[in-house]
Design an enzyme around this catalytic site. Structure first.
Site, PDB file in Angstrom:
ATOM      1  N   GLY A  43       0.773  -1.245   0.000  1.00  0.00           N
ATOM      2  CA  GLY A  43       0.000   0.000   0.000  1.00  0.00           C
ATOM      3  C   GLY A  43       0.797   1.283   0.000  1.00  0.00           C
ATOM      4  O   GLY A  43       0.341   2.300  -0.512  1.00  0.00           O
ATOM      5  N   GLU A  98       3.923   4.068   6.078  1.00  0.00           N
ATOM      6  CA  GLU A  98       2.774   3.150   6.035  1.00  0.00           C
ATOM      7  C   GLU A  98       1.613   3.844   5.321  1.00  0.00           C
ATOM      8  O   GLU A  98       1.502   5.068   5.369  1.00  0.00           O
ATOM      9  CB  GLU A  98       2.422   2.792   7.496  1.00  0.00           C
ATOM     10  CG  GLU A  98       1.228   1.911   7.714  1.00  0.00           C
ATOM     11  CD  GLU A  98       1.323   0.526   7.106  1.00  0.00           C
ATOM     12  OE1 GLU A  98       1.357   0.457   5.867  1.00  0.00           O
ATOM     13  OE2 GLU A  98       1.316  -0.468   7.848  1.00  0.00           O
ATOM     14  N   ASP A  99       0.764   3.073   4.654  1.00  0.00           N
ATOM     15  CA  ASP A  99      -0.391   3.718   4.008  1.00  0.00           C
ATOM     16  C   ASP A  99      -1.516   3.953   5.011  1.00  0.00           C
ATOM     17  O   ASP A  99      -1.929   5.086   5.217  1.00  0.00           O
ATOM     18  CB  ASP A  99      -0.868   2.928   2.774  1.00  0.00           C
ATOM     19  CG  ASP A  99      -1.189   1.477   3.077  1.00  0.00           C
ATOM     20  OD1 ASP A  99      -0.745   0.985   4.126  1.00  0.00           O
ATOM     21  OD2 ASP A  99      -1.880   0.834   2.279  1.00  0.00           O
ATOM     22  N   ASP A 102      -4.652   1.062  10.905  1.00  0.00           N
ATOM     23  CA  ASP A 102      -6.041   0.711  11.189  1.00  0.00           C
ATOM     24  C   ASP A 102      -6.104   0.230  12.649  1.00  0.00           C
ATOM     25  O   ASP A 102      -6.157   1.044  13.570  1.00  0.00           O
ATOM     26  CB  ASP A 102      -6.431  -0.371  10.172  1.00  0.00           C
ATOM     27  CG  ASP A 102      -7.912  -0.633  10.090  1.00  0.00           C
ATOM     28  OD1 ASP A 102      -8.697   0.134  10.649  1.00  0.00           O
ATOM     29  OD2 ASP A 102      -8.297  -1.632   9.456  1.00  0.00           O
ATOM     30  N   GLY A 104      -3.690  -1.065  14.137  1.00  0.00           N
ATOM     31  CA  GLY A 104      -2.355  -0.771  14.680  1.00  0.00           C
ATOM     32  C   GLY A 104      -1.526  -2.023  14.912  1.00  0.00           C
ATOM     33  O   GLY A 104      -0.346  -1.949  15.246  1.00  0.00           O
ATOM     34  N   LEU A 107       1.736  -2.425  12.532  1.00  0.00           N
ATOM     35  CA  LEU A 107       2.792  -1.444  12.810  1.00  0.00           C
ATOM     36  C   LEU A 107       3.419  -1.654  14.186  1.00  0.00           C
ATOM     37  O   LEU A 107       4.647  -1.577  14.330  1.00  0.00           O
ATOM     38  CB  LEU A 107       2.179  -0.043  12.703  1.00  0.00           C
ATOM     39  CG  LEU A 107       3.148   1.114  12.638  1.00  0.00           C
ATOM     40  CD1 LEU A 107       4.172   0.936  11.525  1.00  0.00           C
ATOM     41  CD2 LEU A 107       2.375   2.410  12.442  1.00  0.00           C
ATOM     42  N   PHE A 151     -14.434   2.442   3.457  1.00  0.00           N
ATOM     43  CA  PHE A 151     -13.484   1.520   2.825  1.00  0.00           C
ATOM     44  C   PHE A 151     -12.791   2.321   1.736  1.00  0.00           C
ATOM     45  O   PHE A 151     -13.411   2.699   0.746  1.00  0.00           O
ATOM     46  CB  PHE A 151     -14.266   0.337   2.244  1.00  0.00           C
ATOM     47  CG  PHE A 151     -13.389  -0.768   1.719  1.00  0.00           C
ATOM     48  CD1 PHE A 151     -12.218  -0.511   1.021  1.00  0.00           C
ATOM     49  CD2 PHE A 151     -13.744  -2.089   1.927  1.00  0.00           C
ATOM     50  CE1 PHE A 151     -11.419  -1.524   0.534  1.00  0.00           C
ATOM     51  CE2 PHE A 151     -12.946  -3.121   1.439  1.00  0.00           C
ATOM     52  CZ  PHE A 151     -11.795  -2.827   0.747  1.00  0.00           C
ATOM     53  N   ASP A 158      -5.936  -0.752  -2.005  1.00  0.00           N
ATOM     54  CA  ASP A 158      -6.650  -1.629  -2.937  1.00  0.00           C
ATOM     55  C   ASP A 158      -7.977  -2.143  -2.414  1.00  0.00           C
ATOM     56  O   ASP A 158      -8.236  -2.125  -1.207  1.00  0.00           O
ATOM     57  CB  ASP A 158      -5.777  -2.842  -3.260  1.00  0.00           C
ATOM     58  CG  ASP A 158      -5.730  -3.838  -2.104  1.00  0.00           C
ATOM     59  OD1 ASP A 158      -5.439  -3.412  -0.970  1.00  0.00           O
ATOM     60  OD2 ASP A 158      -6.020  -5.024  -2.317  1.00  0.00           O
ATOM     61  N   ARG A 164      -5.297   0.470  -6.913  1.00  0.00           N
ATOM     62  CA  ARG A 164      -4.115   1.043  -6.268  1.00  0.00           C
ATOM     63  C   ARG A 164      -3.555   2.207  -7.088  1.00  0.00           C
ATOM     64  O   ARG A 164      -2.865   3.067  -6.570  1.00  0.00           O
ATOM     65  CB  ARG A 164      -3.007  -0.011  -6.124  1.00  0.00           C
ATOM     66  CG  ARG A 164      -3.295  -1.115  -5.129  1.00  0.00           C
ATOM     67  CD  ARG A 164      -2.011  -1.891  -4.868  1.00  0.00           C
ATOM     68  NE  ARG A 164      -2.232  -3.190  -4.248  1.00  0.00           N
ATOM     69  CZ  ARG A 164      -2.291  -3.396  -2.927  1.00  0.00           C
ATOM     70  NH1 ARG A 164      -2.160  -2.403  -2.101  1.00  0.00           N
ATOM     71  NH2 ARG A 164      -2.467  -4.612  -2.456  1.00  0.00           N
TER      72      ARG A 164
HETATM   73  C1  PRP Z   1      -2.855  -2.793   5.297  1.00  0.00           C
HETATM   74  C2  PRP Z   1      -2.010  -1.557   5.548  1.00  0.00           C
HETATM   75  C3  PRP Z   1      -1.284  -1.873   6.800  1.00  0.00           C
HETATM   76  C4  PRP Z   1      -2.219  -2.782   7.534  1.00  0.00           C
HETATM   77  C5  PRP Z   1      -2.900  -1.982   8.578  1.00  0.00           C
HETATM   78  O1  PRP Z   1      -2.095  -3.694   4.584  1.00  0.00           O
HETATM   79  O2  PRP Z   1      -1.125  -1.318   4.504  1.00  0.00           O
HETATM   80  O3  PRP Z   1      -0.053  -2.500   6.563  1.00  0.00           O
HETATM   81  O4  PRP Z   1      -3.179  -3.273   6.596  1.00  0.00           O
HETATM   82  O5  PRP Z   1      -3.765  -2.768   9.329  1.00  0.00           O
HETATM   83  P1  PRP Z   1      -3.689  -2.859  10.906  1.00  0.00           P
HETATM   84  O6  PRP Z   1      -3.397  -1.494  11.447  1.00  0.00           O
HETATM   85  O7  PRP Z   1      -5.103  -3.320  11.261  1.00  0.00           O
HETATM   86  O8  PRP Z   1      -2.662  -3.874  11.265  1.00  0.00           O
HETATM   87  P2  PRP Z   1      -2.726  -4.917   3.780  1.00  0.00           P
HETATM   88  O9  PRP Z   1      -2.648  -6.134   4.636  1.00  0.00           O
HETATM   89  O10 PRP Z   1      -4.079  -4.542   3.264  1.00  0.00           O
HETATM   90  O11 PRP Z   1      -1.701  -5.120   2.613  1.00  0.00           O
HETATM   91  P3  PRP Z   1      -1.375  -4.208   1.334  1.00  0.00           P
HETATM   92  O12 PRP Z   1      -0.708  -2.943   1.839  1.00  0.00           O
HETATM   93  O13 PRP Z   1      -0.439  -5.054   0.542  1.00  0.00           O
HETATM   94  O14 PRP Z   1      -2.662  -3.914   0.604  1.00  0.00           O
END
Ligand code: PRP
Length: 176
Positions: A43, A98-99, A102, A104, A107, A151, A158, A164
């Site tokens: 992301g 990070e994108d 959510d 957390g 991270l 969403f 994505d 994306r």
């Molecule tokens: C997303 C986003 C973070 C993670 C956040 O990645 O990029 O890495 O979820 O979620 P959290 O705070 O609940 O842990 P995703 O798994 O969708 O992968 P992607 O970036 O490859 O789409």
């Protein structure tokens, strides 16, 4: 047939503006230092690219890919590295890019993991902070956008690997 529409939430022009301000802060805070940007795939790829070109400090770039077992709404908290960084982290000023933050979970786990490599400092830069979804406390030093609801896709984010490439951020609205 698609059973959803995309509704614009943040335009490419607005993103440009927010990124300029964010990069200014980073340039000021790290003045005289070198920075290692670690992007969390997939992301963060677009955000990192646009951020990096605004940073006027010496910059190194690397990427990590993390996966969380369990589905997206019920993260198990078990994180796995499927592609690790290739650069030496020891003694570096690391900025994790990070994108979305959510729950957390991802991270928090990665920040803890990074400490094994003895970086000089670690900070976090997130494109989107979804604070209301947080389950694990995690420090975010630089936030580009605070978007609580929806969403979101585009600008790296994505929906089943699609959208994306959109230059702005959109909300997926499912048909009733
Ligand atoms: C997303 C986003 C973070 C993670 C956040 O990645 O990029 O890495 O979820 O979620 P959290 O705070 O609940 O842990 P995703 O798994 O969708 O992968 P992607 O970036 O490859 O789409």
């Amino acid at each position: 047939m698609k059973d959803y529409q995309l509704v614009s939430r943040v335009s490419a022009e607005e993103l440009d503006k927010q990124l300029d301000e964010l990069a200014d802060r980073i340039n000021r805070d790290y003045e005289g230092k070198c920075l290692l940007l670690i992007g969390i795939l997939k992301g963060a790829f677009m955000f990192l690219a646009d951020l990096a070109r605004r940073i006027s400090l010496p910059v190194e770039v690397d990427f990590v890919r993390l996966t969380s077992y369990g589905n997206k709404t019920e993260s198990s908290g078990v994180i796995r590295i499927t592609k690790d960084v290739e650069m030496d982290i020891q003694g570096k000023h690391v900025l994790v890019v990070e994108d979305i933050v959510d729950t957390g979970t991802t991270l928090a786990w990665y920040l803890d993991h990074l400490q094994n490599y003895q970086p000089e400092s670690v900070k976090v830069c997130a494109l989107i902070d979804k604070l209301e979804r947080r389950e694990t406390e995690v420090p975010i030093d630089y936030v580009c956008l605070r978007l609580e609801k929806g969403f979101l896709v585009g600008y790296g984010l994505d929906f089943s690997e699609k959208h994306r490439n959109l230059p702005g951020i959109y909300e997926v609205e499912f048909d009733k």
